[in-house]
Motif scaffolding. Structure first.
Motif, short mmCIF file in Angstrom:
data_model
loop_
_atom_site.label_atom_id
_atom_site.label_comp_id
_atom_site.label_asym_id
_atom_site.label_seq_id
_atom_site.Cartn_x
_atom_site.Cartn_y
_atom_site.Cartn_z
N GLY A 205 0.78 -1.21 0.08
CA GLY A 205 0.24 -0.09 -0.04
C GLY A 205 0.64 1.20 -0.09
N TRP A 206 1.78 1.07 -0.69
CA TRP A 206 3.09 2.15 -0.84
C TRP A 206 3.16 2.85 0.55
CZ3 TRP A 206 4.38 3.06 -5.72
CH2 TRP A 206 3.55 2.94 -6.67
N ALA A 207 3.68 1.67 1.49
CA ALA A 207 4.37 2.05 2.43
C ALA A 207 5.90 2.66 2.77
CB ALA A 207 4.37 0.79 3.42
N LEU A 208 5.95 3.34 3.69
CA LEU A 208 7.23 4.14 3.68
C LEU A 208 8.03 3.24 4.79
CD1 LEU A 208 7.82 7.97 4.46
CD2 LEU A 208 9.36 6.06 4.75
N ASP A 209 9.00 2.66 4.24
CA ASP A 209 9.80 1.58 5.03
C ASP A 209 11.19 2.21 5.27
OD1 ASP A 209 10.97 -0.68 5.67
OD2 ASP A 209 11.23 -1.57 3.54
N VAL A 210 11.42 1.93 6.68
CA VAL A 210 12.64 2.75 7.14
C VAL A 210 13.85 1.79 6.71
CG1 VAL A 210 14.12 3.28 9.44
CG2 VAL A 210 11.53 3.53 9.12
N GLY A 239 -2.21 7.39 -3.44
CA GLY A 239 -3.24 7.88 -2.37
C GLY A 239 -2.75 7.06 -1.20
N TYR A 240 -1.82 7.04 -0.67
CA TYR A 240 -1.80 6.39 0.67
C TYR A 240 -2.02 7.32 1.94
CZ TYR A 240 2.79 8.65 0.39
OH TYR A 240 3.78 9.49 0.10
N VAL A 241 -2.17 6.96 3.13
CA VAL A 241 -2.13 7.83 4.38
C VAL A 241 -1.00 7.08 5.26
CG1 VAL A 241 -3.63 8.85 6.05
CG2 VAL A 241 -4.33 8.76 4.01
N GLN A 242 -0.25 7.71 5.78
CA GLN A 242 0.77 6.93 6.81
C GLN A 242 0.12 6.86 8.06
OE1 GLN A 242 4.50 9.80 6.14
NE2 GLN A 242 5.29 7.86 7.10
N SER A 243 0.56 5.77 8.70
CA SER A 243 0.13 5.53 10.34
C SER A 243 1.00 6.33 11.25
CB SER A 243 0.07 4.10 10.44
OG SER A 243 1.32 3.65 10.40
N ARG A 244 0.61 6.52 12.36
CA ARG A 244 1.08 7.12 13.37
C ARG A 244 2.48 6.31 13.54
NH1 ARG A 244 -2.72 8.70 16.13
NH2 ARG A 244 -2.59 10.75 17.12
N LYS A 245 2.39 5.00 13.47
CA LYS A 245 3.42 4.04 13.72
C LYS A 245 4.63 4.41 12.73
CE LYS A 245 5.00 -0.50 14.40
NZ LYS A 245 5.21 -1.06 12.91
N SER A 246 4.11 4.40 11.34
CA SER A 246 5.31 4.65 10.46
C SER A 246 5.81 6.04 10.61
CB SER A 246 4.48 4.46 9.03
OG SER A 246 5.28 5.08 8.13
N MET A 247 5.03 7.23 10.95
CA MET A 247 5.49 8.37 11.08
C MET A 247 6.48 8.52 12.27
SD MET A 247 1.91 10.40 10.67
CE MET A 247 2.83 11.93 10.60
N GLU A 398 -6.34 5.95 0.09
CA GLU A 398 -6.92 6.25 1.51
C GLU A 398 -6.90 7.85 1.65
OE1 GLU A 398 -4.17 4.09 4.08
OE2 GLU A 398 -5.58 2.44 4.05
N GLY A 399 -6.42 8.70 0.79
CA GLY A 399 -6.26 9.73 0.96
C GLY A 399 -5.95 10.49 -0.34
N GLY A 400 -5.93 11.91 -0.36
CA GLY A 400 -5.34 12.71 -1.62
C GLY A 400 -6.43 12.90 -2.49
N ALA A 401 -6.10 13.20 -3.79
CA ALA A 401 -6.86 13.36 -5.03
C ALA A 401 -6.62 12.11 -6.04
CB ALA A 401 -6.78 14.55 -5.40
N PHE A 402 -5.74 11.22 -5.93
CA PHE A 402 -5.39 10.56 -7.03
C PHE A 402 -5.17 8.99 -6.55
CE2 PHE A 402 -2.88 14.35 -6.82
CZ PHE A 402 -3.53 15.21 -7.99
N ALA A 403 -5.45 8.13 -7.73
CA ALA A 403 -5.26 6.79 -7.79
C ALA A 403 -4.06 6.77 -8.51
CB ALA A 403 -6.60 5.92 -8.34
N PHE A 404 -3.07 5.86 -8.37
CA PHE A 404 -1.79 5.63 -8.83
C PHE A 404 -1.60 3.95 -9.61
CE2 PHE A 404 2.88 5.94 -9.42
CZ PHE A 404 2.93 6.66 -10.49
N PRO A 405 -2.58 3.42 -10.42
CA PRO A 405 -2.68 2.15 -10.30
C PRO A 405 -1.30 1.76 -11.49
CG PRO A 405 -4.13 2.98 -11.94
CD PRO A 405 -3.94 3.99 -11.08
#
Lengths: 485, 485
Positions: A205-210, A239-247, A398-405
Motif C-alpha cells: 500500500g505504498w508504505a514508507l519503509d525505514v 493515495g496512501y495515508v501514513q500510520s502514526r507508527k510509520s511516522m 486512502e487519501g489525496g486526490a489521486f489513484a496511481f494504479p
C-alpha cells in the motif's frame, strides 16, 4: 550584449544531477512527458471544434490535481466571502447569508484601510495557528513560526533555499520518495540539490519503509551530504495515508541521521479510509516527547489549492516551522519578507479553509453538502473497477486526490512505444487520450521502479464524470490489451 | 542539524556591495530607516486607541505608493468584474451593468473550465500586446514577448537573474538612478549585482543627464562589468516624466555601451503635466529606426498595483521584452514557467487595466469619474504649498504618485539627529509622525546626494486628506524650523 548574456547563461547553467545508480530519469520529465500529451490534447480539442468525428465529444482532463478543472464546483461560502470582500456593496442587499457578511467584514477590518487592494501586508497568522492547534488536539502552534506565501510550493522553495547549499561539495542531498509529484523535484534540481530517491513499497500500500530509507541514505552518503527528508502524506501521486507508527519510525530515523523533515501535508483534509486518520508530523513528533519533540527540525506545508478548496487560481499556502534555531528563523524571516506577499484574496481563502463555517452557522449546511462523500464512493468504485481490468493493479486509495494504479503492459506494447521513441506509460496515456478522450498522466512523470509502469488519475471529480471515465477506460483498455497481446 | 544549517548560512551569506566611492548607504536602508518609523506608527495607533491625547485623532499614512492605503477608492468596474468572476451567480440579477457581465463572461470563458479556481494557466498575452500596440501608436507588440507575473517586481527579478551573473568576477553592474525606490536596489543586491548609482539632476527637475551616465559608467568600469541600465519613468520617488529627447539620448548611450535597458514604467498611466506626455521606451526606440531599433535590448515593466488601479493586493504585472536573442528568450521562458502563475484575479485586473471601459459602455461614466483629476490639482497645490514653507524646495511633479521635496535642515537639527543615532531626514519624518500624525518616508531610503535631505509623500490621496496633510505639515514644519534655528 546578446553574446554577453549568452555567455553568462552558459556559465550559470545548472547541471541537474541525480545519483548515478538511480533508474529514475527525472531530468526534464515533466516537460517532455507531459507536454507531448498536453500538446496533443489541444490539437484534439481543435479537431473536435472543427467537427472531426471521434468516439467522444470532449476530452476529460484528470491529469491535474485541480478539482475545479476536473469538474468539481467551487465552495459557495468561499466564493461569496471573496466576492463580498472584493465589492463590499454586495453586502447591502439580502442576497448573502449573515455569516458570509460577518466573515467578509472581519477580513476587511484586518486590511490596512479596509480594502483588498491596499493590503500588501494583511496578516492572519494567528487564525492559522489556532487552526493548527485545534487540528493537533491542543499541541501548541505559534504565529511567529508560520509563513504565508503564494502557494505551498513557494514556501517549500524558500525553506529549501536555506537547506540547500548550492555551492557545497559534496552537494546537498534531500531524500525524496518515489513516486513523487514533480514540482518538488524540479525545485530541488533548480537549487542544485541531489535528489536521493527512496522507494515506497507499492505491494504494501505504498508504505514508507525505514529499511529503504537506510539504504537510500547509505547510497547517498557516497555522492552527497544528505540534510533533508521529504515526505508526502497523504500521498501524491499514490493515495496512501501514513500510520502514526510509520511516522514515528520516520521521525526516529530523521533524528538519528540529523535530517530536516519536510512534510508535504497539502492533502490533510482529504482522508477517506474508514480506519484511517490524518495525523500531522507535528503532532506525531510532539507526542513522542523529549528529547525528540524538542530537537527534530520540521517544516509542514499546506495550501488552498488542493483538496476540497481547490482554489489553485488564488495562490495561497503556508508553512509551519518546528524546532528551528533562532538564527535560521531570522534568515527565513528575511527570505519570506523579500518576497511580495501572497495575494490578499488567497489569504482570505486560507482564512476560510482554516476556519470553515461551524454547525449552526447559516452557511454550514451548504458548505457540508459538497461532494465530500463522493470521493469515498469513487475511491472504492475506482480501485475495484480498475482491479477488475486485466493487467491493472491498484493499491487502496486512502487519501489525496489521486489513484496511481500499476499497469502491466504487454511486451509488444513496450516495444512499439520504444520504436516510437516514447516511454511505455506515456504511450499508453497517449492512446487513452487519442482513442477515449481521457487525459491522464504517466508514472514516468513521478518516478517508478524500473520496469514498472503506472498511470495517475485525479479521482476528485463529480460522479457522472467518474462514470464516464470508467466507461471509456474499460472499452479502451480491453482493446489496447488485445491489440498488443 | 541546526549547526549544519547555520554553517551553510554563513557560507551562503551574500555580501552586499556598492562601489566604494559611493556616498549612498544603501545597505539595509529600507529595513533600518522605514522599520523605525513603521514600528513607532503602530505604537502611536495603539496609544490613540487607548485614549492617549494627541493633536491628531489618527495617523495619515502617505509613506507607501499604495493609493487605497492613502484613502483612494477602488475602481468600481474592476471590483464588479472580479466579484462576478468569483461568484458568477451575481450575474443573475440586474445589479451589475451589462458590460460588467460581458467582461466577466469573457474572462471566465478563457479559464480552463470556466472558474477562477481552476486556472493555473489563464493567459491573456494577446490582450496585453494589443494594449501596448495602441499605446505606442501602432508600434507592433507580440504576445510571445510578454510575460505576466505576480507583480512587476517579480518580473524584474526574473530578468535580472538572466542579466546578473552572481559568480562573475568582476561583478555584474547595473546603472541605477539616485533617487530610486528601494525594491529594485534590494533585488539587485540580493542577486549579488553591483549597484552603480547615477544621480538625477534635481535642479533641472530631476533630469537624466547623459554626462552623468558617462561618469557613472566610467567609475563602474573600475570595479565591475556594467551590463544594465535601469531607468524609472515616470519617476519614483521623484515625480519627473522624461522627454522623448532625453530618452533618445539614453538609448544612444545604452547602444554605445551595449547596456541592456530596464525600463520601470509602472506609472505610465499617471502623467499630469500640461505639456508632458508618457512615451514608452519601446516607442522611442522604434521611432529611432534601424540599426538602434533592431539592436538595443529592452525590458519594460508595468503592473496593476500602481497608479489609478492601485490593486496591490491582487498581485499582477508584466514585462515586455524587445530585441532579445532567441536563446536568451528561451531561458527567460523557462524562468517564468518555473514560477507559479500570477493569481487569476490579478490577471483579470490586468485585463481591465489594459482594456478599460470605452466611451459608450455603460460603465464608462463611473470609470472616468475616478479622482483622475484630483492629482492634477494636488500636484500643483502640493508643490506650491511646500515651496512656500521656509527650508523646503520641491521640483514640479509631472507624473507618478509622489512628491520628493528637498528639505534644508538646520545644522542644529542635523546634530540632534546624529546624537540620537538617526539619519537627519529620518529624524524629521519621526518628528512629523510624532507631532503631526503624518507618516512619510525619508530620502535616505531612496538615495540622495550626500549632504542633501528629502522627504517622499504619496500625493495620490483624496482632496480632503491632502488638505489635512498640508494643514498638519505647515504647523509642524514651522515649529520644527523654529526649534532648531
Amino acid at each position: 550584449m546578446s553574446c554577453q548574456i549568452r555567455t553568462q547563461l552558459t556559465d550559470n547553467k545548472q547541471e541537474f544531477h541525480t545519483s548515478p545508480d538511480i533508474s529514475l530519469n527525472i531530468r526534464n520529465m515533466k516537460q517532455l512527458e507531459y507536454s507531448v500529451l498536453a500538446r496533443r490534447t489541444n490539437q484534439i480539442k481543435d479537431e473536435l471544434k472543427k467537427g472531426v468525428k471521434k468516439s467522444y465529444r470532449e476530452v476529460i482532463d484528470v491529469s491535474w490535481g485541480d478539482p475545479h478543472r476536473a469538474g468539481v464546483k467551487p465552495l459557495s461560502f468561499v466564493r461569496q466571502v471573496l466576492a463580498a470582500c472584493i465589492y463590499p456593496q454586495l453586502m447591502d442587499g439580502d442576497k448573502l447569508m449573515v455569516d458570509v457578511k460577518q466573515r467578509a467584514q472581519m477580513l476587511l477590518r484586518a486590511c490596512p484601510g479596509g480594502s483588498v487592494g491596499k493590503s500588501y501586508a494583511y496578516i492572519q497568522y494567528g487564525r492559522v495557528s489556532e487552526y493548527i492547534t485545534r487540528r493537533d488536539g491542543g499541541v501548541p502552534s505559534h504565529p511567529e513560526n508560520i509563513y504565508i506565501s503564494s502557494g505551498s510550493q513557494w514556501a517549500l522553495t524558500n525553506i529549501l533555499k536555506v537547506l540547500v547549499n548550492s555551492e557545497a561539495s559534496p552537494r546537498t542531498g534531500v531524500l525524496t520518495p518515489v513516486p513523487c509529484h514533480s514540482t518538488t523535484i524540479l525545485s530541488l534540481m533548480a537549487l542544485g540539490a541531489e535528489v536521493v530517491p527512496y522507494y515506497l513499497r507499492e505491494e504494501q500500500g505504498w508504505a514508507l519503509d525505514v529499511e529503504e530509507l537506510q539504504r537510500a541514505w547509505g547510497s547517498a552518503k557516497e555522492v552527497c551530504n544528505p540534510v533533508g527528508l521529504y515526505v508526502i502524506n497523504p500521498g501524491n501521486p499514490a493515495g496512501y495515508v501514513q500510520s502514526r507508527k510509520s511516522m514515528q519510525e520516520v521521525i526516529r530515523f530523521a533524528a538519528e541521521k540529523r535530517l530536516f523533515l519536510l512534510a508535504d501535508e497539502v492533502y490533510q483534509d482529504c482522508v477517506f479510509g474508514e480506519e484511517t486518520e490524518f495525523v500531522s508530523y507535528k503532532r506525531a513528533l510532539a507526542e513522542m516527547g523529549s528529547p525528540l519533540s524538542d530537537t527534530v527540525e520540521l517544516a509542514s506545508f499546506h495550501t488552498t489549492s488542493k483538496g476540497l478548496m481547490g482554489e489553485c487560481g488564488l495562490r495561497a499556502g503556508y508553512v509551519e516551522l518546528v524546532n528551528l534555531d533562532p538564527a535560521v528563523m531570522k534568515h527565513i524571516y528575511s527570505l519570506f519578507s523579500a518576497d511580495s506577499c501572497a495575494p490578499v484574496l488567497g489569504q482570505f481563502a486560507l482564512d476560510v479553509m482554516t476556519n470553515p463555517p461551524q454547525p449552526g452557522d447559516p452557511s454550514y449546511p451548504l458548505y457540508m453538502k459538497v461532494d465530500h462523500f463522493l470521493f469515498l464512493i469513487h475511491r472504492k468504485a475506482f480501485t475495484e473497477f480498475i482491479n477488475s481490468l486485466p493487467g491493472f493493479s491498484c493499491q487502496p486509495v486512502e487519501g489525496g486526490a489521486f489513484a496511481f494504479p500499476r499497469v502491466f503492459l504487454p511486451p509488444k506494447a513496450i516495444e512499439t512505444a520504444k520504436e516510437l521513441g516514447m516511454k511505455p506509460d506515456t504511450f499508453y496515456c497517449m492512446r487513452l487520450l487519442e482513442e477515449a478522450g481521457v487525459l491522464s498522466s504517466p508514472g514516468s512523470e513521478y518516478g517508478q521502479q524500473e520496469g514498472t509502469y503506472h498511470i495517475r488519475f485525479c479521482i476528485m471529480t463529480p460522479s457522472e464524470i467518474m462514470e464516464e471515465i470508467l466507461r471509456r477506460l474499460s472499452t479502451f483498455h480491453k482493446r489496447f490489451m488485445n491489440e498488443f497481446s
